[in-house]
Design an enzyme around this catalytic site. Structure first.
Site, PDB file in Angstrom:
ATOM      1  N   ALA A   1      12.828  63.088 -83.120  1.00 25.74           N
ATOM      2  CA  ALA A   1      13.997  62.274 -83.430  1.00 25.74           C
ATOM      3  C   ALA A   1      15.256  62.562 -82.623  1.00 25.74           C
ATOM      4  O   ALA A   1      16.113  61.696 -82.503  1.00 25.74           O
ATOM      5  CB  ALA A   1      14.305  62.405 -84.923  1.00 25.74           C
ATOM      6  N   ALA A   2      15.410  63.782 -82.100  1.00 26.67           N
ATOM      7  CA  ALA A   2      16.690  64.143 -81.462  1.00 26.67           C
ATOM      8  C   ALA A   2      16.934  63.342 -80.178  1.00 26.67           C
ATOM      9  O   ALA A   2      15.976  63.082 -79.444  1.00 26.67           O
ATOM     10  CB  ALA A   2      16.709  65.636 -81.149  1.00 26.67           C
ATOM     11  N   PRO A   3      18.168  62.948 -79.890  1.00 30.18           N
ATOM     12  CA  PRO A   3      19.403  63.214 -80.650  1.00 30.18           C
ATOM     13  C   PRO A   3      19.628  62.272 -81.838  1.00 30.18           C
ATOM     14  O   PRO A   3      20.707  62.290 -82.432  1.00 30.18           O
ATOM     15  CB  PRO A   3      20.490  63.010 -79.600  1.00 30.18           C
ATOM     16  CG  PRO A   3      19.921  61.980 -78.674  1.00 30.18           C
ATOM     17  CD  PRO A   3      18.437  62.225 -78.621  1.00 30.18           C
TER      18      PRO A   3
ATOM     19  N   LYS B   1      17.469  56.542 -82.345  1.00 34.86           N
ATOM     20  CA  LYS B   1      16.631  55.562 -83.057  1.00 34.86           C
ATOM     21  C   LYS B   1      16.681  55.827 -84.558  1.00 34.86           C
ATOM     22  O   LYS B   1      16.643  54.898 -85.353  1.00 34.86           O
ATOM     23  CB  LYS B   1      15.192  55.584 -82.532  1.00 34.86           C
ATOM     24  CG  LYS B   1      15.124  55.152 -81.074  1.00 34.86           C
ATOM     25  CD  LYS B   1      13.737  54.991 -80.553  1.00 34.86           C
ATOM     26  CE  LYS B   1      13.761  54.762 -79.057  1.00 34.86           C
ATOM     27  NZ  LYS B   1      14.174  55.962 -78.268  1.00 34.86           N
TER      28      LYS B   1
ATOM     29  N   ASP C   1       7.631  71.727 -85.674  1.00 34.62           N
ATOM     30  CA  ASP C   1       6.731  71.235 -84.633  1.00 34.62           C
ATOM     31  C   ASP C   1       5.907  70.082 -85.237  1.00 34.62           C
ATOM     32  O   ASP C   1       5.048  70.321 -86.086  1.00 34.62           O
ATOM     33  CB  ASP C   1       5.830  72.388 -84.163  1.00 34.62           C
ATOM     34  CG  ASP C   1       4.819  71.928 -83.128  1.00 34.62           C
ATOM     35  OD1 ASP C   1       4.713  70.711 -82.880  1.00 34.62           O
ATOM     36  OD2 ASP C   1       4.126  72.799 -82.570  1.00 34.62           O
TER      37      ASP C   1
ATOM     38  N   ASP D   1       8.297  58.439 -81.136  1.00 33.25           N
ATOM     39  CA  ASP D   1       9.004  58.184 -79.871  1.00 33.25           C
ATOM     40  C   ASP D   1       8.760  59.435 -79.031  1.00 33.25           C
ATOM     41  O   ASP D   1       9.537  60.386 -79.045  1.00 33.25           O
ATOM     42  CB  ASP D   1      10.496  57.972 -80.164  1.00 33.25           C
ATOM     43  CG  ASP D   1      11.284  57.553 -78.934  1.00 33.25           C
ATOM     44  OD1 ASP D   1      10.729  56.826 -78.096  1.00 33.25           O
ATOM     45  OD2 ASP D   1      12.452  57.965 -78.815  1.00 33.25           O
TER      46      ASP D   1
ATOM     47  N   CYS E   1       9.603  56.249 -72.823  1.00 39.09           N
ATOM     48  CA  CYS E   1      10.509  55.667 -71.818  1.00 39.09           C
ATOM     49  C   CYS E   1       9.958  55.994 -70.430  1.00 39.09           C
ATOM     50  O   CYS E   1      10.696  56.452 -69.563  1.00 39.09           O
ATOM     51  CB  CYS E   1      11.938  56.162 -71.998  1.00 39.09           C
ATOM     52  SG  CYS E   1      12.105  57.935 -71.863  1.00 39.09           S
TER      53      CYS E   1
HETATM   54  C1  LIG Z   1      12.050  60.833 -76.215  1.00 44.15           C
HETATM   55  S1  LIG Z   1      12.882  62.119 -76.993  1.00 44.15           S
HETATM   56  C2  LIG Z   1      13.314  61.396 -78.532  1.00 44.15           C
HETATM   57  C3  LIG Z   1      14.520  60.505 -78.489  1.00 44.15           C
HETATM   58  C4  LIG Z   1      14.931  60.058 -79.876  1.00 44.15           C
HETATM   59  N1  LIG Z   1      13.846  59.406 -80.579  1.00 44.15           N
HETATM   60  C5  LIG Z   1      16.106  59.107 -79.825  1.00 44.15           C
HETATM   61  O1  LIG Z   1      15.922  57.889 -79.758  1.00 44.15           O
HETATM   62  O2  LIG Z   1      17.249  59.590 -79.838  1.00 44.15           O
HETATM   63  C6  LIG Z   1      11.552  63.147 -77.464  1.00 44.15           C
HETATM   64  C7  LIG Z   1      11.943  64.272 -78.409  1.00 44.15           C
HETATM   65  O3  LIG Z   1      10.718  64.898 -78.819  1.00 44.15           O
HETATM   66  C8  LIG Z   1      11.012  66.218 -79.134  1.00 44.15           C
HETATM   67  N2  LIG Z   1       9.741  66.953 -79.237  1.00 44.15           N
HETATM   68  C9  LIG Z   1       8.901  67.328 -78.248  1.00 44.15           C
HETATM   69  N3  LIG Z   1       7.827  67.946 -78.750  1.00 44.15           N
HETATM   70  C10 LIG Z   1       7.988  67.967 -80.100  1.00 44.15           C
HETATM   71  C11 LIG Z   1       7.220  68.486 -81.171  1.00 44.15           C
HETATM   72  N4  LIG Z   1       6.065  69.116 -80.951  1.00 44.15           N
HETATM   73  N5  LIG Z   1       7.683  68.342 -82.422  1.00 44.15           N
HETATM   74  C12 LIG Z   1       8.863  67.715 -82.655  1.00 44.15           C
HETATM   75  N6  LIG Z   1       9.632  67.196 -81.679  1.00 44.15           N
HETATM   76  C13 LIG Z   1       9.202  67.328 -80.421  1.00 44.15           C
HETATM   77  C14 LIG Z   1      11.918  66.643 -77.998  1.00 44.15           C
HETATM   78  O4  LIG Z   1      12.658  67.777 -78.371  1.00 44.15           O
HETATM   79  C15 LIG Z   1      12.779  65.393 -77.807  1.00 44.15           C
HETATM   80  O5  LIG Z   1      13.988  65.513 -78.514  1.00 44.15           O
END
Ligand SMILES: C[S@@+](CC[C@H](N)C(=O)[O-])C[C@H]1O[C@@H](n2cnc3c(N)ncnc32)[C@H](O)[C@@H]1O
Length: 443
Positions: free
Chosen positions: A233-235, A238, A283, A312, A362
């Site tokens: 979800a970060a930041p 969405k 995770d 996402d 993306c």
């Molecule tokens: C494409 S970005 C998300 C953008 C976000 N959905 C938004 O619209 O603001 C992908 C995110 O997945 C997180 N991520 C990667 N591996 C992960 C995991 N195993 N568990 C949770 N989050 C994870 C990353 O830290 C990153 O913030």
């Protein structure tokens, strides 16, 4: 052209068509498209607040006077939560000042999208400049400009816009100096996109967001009372959108890997005035356990817990535009699908039967997009691919493991023109993006 990809072998990884000759032209077009900025600037509007378009109109009129132009760019609400700004008209002339400021490639890309130049991005600036003087902004395309360069830079560079100098060398370079703030106030990017930013409105009222990311929220179509999991979800761009779409009445669980990232989601939610999001640092590949008692205590969650799951996914990010410099190696590019598969497995487990799973990236690669959909359909017989409505982007690529019937159910945002579904220019001139939607038909 395809110079933006340092490793030419990457082209083969992007589209694994056996007949590479057949798709080579398409890929070269795609690379050209990626190197340019999109023609539109998009802001997401916070539905929970009142939006005043006059602030933009007044700002553009003032800029118009300063530029001695005769008319302002068009802007309009595409939907109540989506504002579109077009470019300054092409027939209005822009003067290009002689003094050159060199910025790094990521700063140059931001300027092309209408941003100011921030101090850490400035690589070179002549010694004899005056504050508030007009300068040309050039992007260093090879990362070869030494920080603090005083003379003209003769490496590969690209003109990205003109602006007004707001910091001098003594504020930018020096031992123990960590400069921050606006160094060049961008007046006109070479892309002619207007310089409008979020700070013109109260925090959380508007958000600069790419159109396909907004479409992704529309596909989730969150409703009050629904239990929704945003796995990566970060930041929180969405997450806040789907919260706003539900009028802050869905039950949203947002996860990201680290506490720092989760703090960003929380800060974002607070700025947007949202209360319906619960955030956890976890995770997501491990967010499912049948020993769990429910969703309210946080992850891991039991099977069949959520009405909707948004994945996402972390991805190679090759859809970003303009892509001026890229250091991706074939090995890095190949690594993403493994974590995406693990995340997909958890997503399927925690989704309720009859629920909706939205997968998005993306990036442009076949492996992370159509390839992931084909893999998921084979690996999880309980999944059915459904239309990722509203279908505004193009169909998926052919020859990548999906039938024509399946290709029209997904959305690929890119420059391609596929007779299976014509796409409006607004949705074609965006970043590279992909959305697929599944439902779970049985356990
Ligand atoms: C494409 S970005 C998300 C953008 C976000 N959905 C938004 O619209 O603001 C992908 C995110 O997945 C997180 N991520 C990667 N591996 C992960 C995991 N195993 N568990 C949770 N989050 C994870 C990353 O830290 C990153 O913030």
């Amino acid at each position: 052209m395809a110079q933006i990809l340092k490793h030419s072998e990457i082209l083969r990884e992007i589209r694994r068509n056996e007949n590479i000759e057949e798709v080579h032209g398409d890929i070269i077009n795609l690379m050209d498209w990626l190197a340019k900025a999109p023609k539109y600037t998009i802001f997401r509007i916070n539905k929970l607040r009142k939006f005043d378009p006059e602030i933009i109109e007044v700002t553009l009129k003032l800029q118009c006077e300063d530029l001695e132009f005769s008319r302002i760019p068009k802007f309009y609400l595409l939907k109540p939560d989506c504002l579109v700004l077009e470019r300054w008209p092409d027939d209005e002339n822009m003067t290009i000042p002689e003094t050159e400021v060199i910025v790094d490639a990521s700063c140059a890309a931001a300027v092309l999208r209408g941003a100011h130049v921030f101090a850490p991005g400035v690589m070179g600036l002549p010694t004899n400049c005056q504050l508030d003087s007009f300068v040309s902004i050039y992007g260093d395309l090879e990362e070869k400009c030494k920080k603090g360069l005083k003379v003209q830079y003769n490496g590969r560079k690209i003109f990205v816009g003109m602006g007004q100098l707001k910091m001098l060398r003594n504020q930018l370079y020096g031992e123990d100096l960590e400069p921050s703030g606006i160094a060049v106030h961008t007046i006109m990017p070479a892309s002619r996109l207007p310089v409008i930013n979020e700070t013109m409105y109260p925090k959380g009222d508007i958000l600069l967001q790419n159109l396909p990311s907004i479409v992704c929220g529309w596909v989730v179509d969150s409703q009050p009372g629904e239990a929704i999991l945003d796995m990566c979800a970060a930041p929180g761009n969405k997450t806040t959108h789907i919260a706003e779409m539900s009028n802050d009445k869905a039950m949203i669980t947002a996860i990201d890997k680290t506490v720092k990232k989760v703090e960003k989601i929380q800060a974002n939610a607070m700025a947007h005035g949202i209360k319906c999001i619960k955030c956890y640092a976890y995770d997501s590949t491990k967010c499912w356990s049948d020993a769990s008692t429910g969703i309210n205590v946080g992850p891991p969650f039991p099977s069949n817990s959520f009405d909707k799951v948004l994945l996402d996914a972390p991805c190679s990010g090759l859809g970003q535009r303009p892509l001026l410099l890229n250091k991706m190696t074939p090995k890095m590019l190949n690594s993403y699908k493994f974590v995406q598969r693990k995340l997909m497995k958890s997503a399927v487990a925690v989704l309720k039967v009859g629920g909706k799973l939205i997968y998005s990236t993306c990036t442009i690669t076949e492996d992370e997009n159509e390839g992931m959909v084909a893999w998921a359909l084979q690996e999880f017989p309980c999944l059915r691919l459904v239309a990722a409505e509203p279908l505004l982007g193009g169909p998926g690529w052919s020859g990548c493991g999906l039938t024509d019937e399946q290709r029209v159910l997904v959305q690929r945002f890119g420059p391609e023109m596929d007779p299976l579904r014509p796409v409006d220019d607004l949705y074609r001139d965006t970043i590279g993006f992909f959305i697929a939607c599944f439902t779970k038909i049985e356990n």
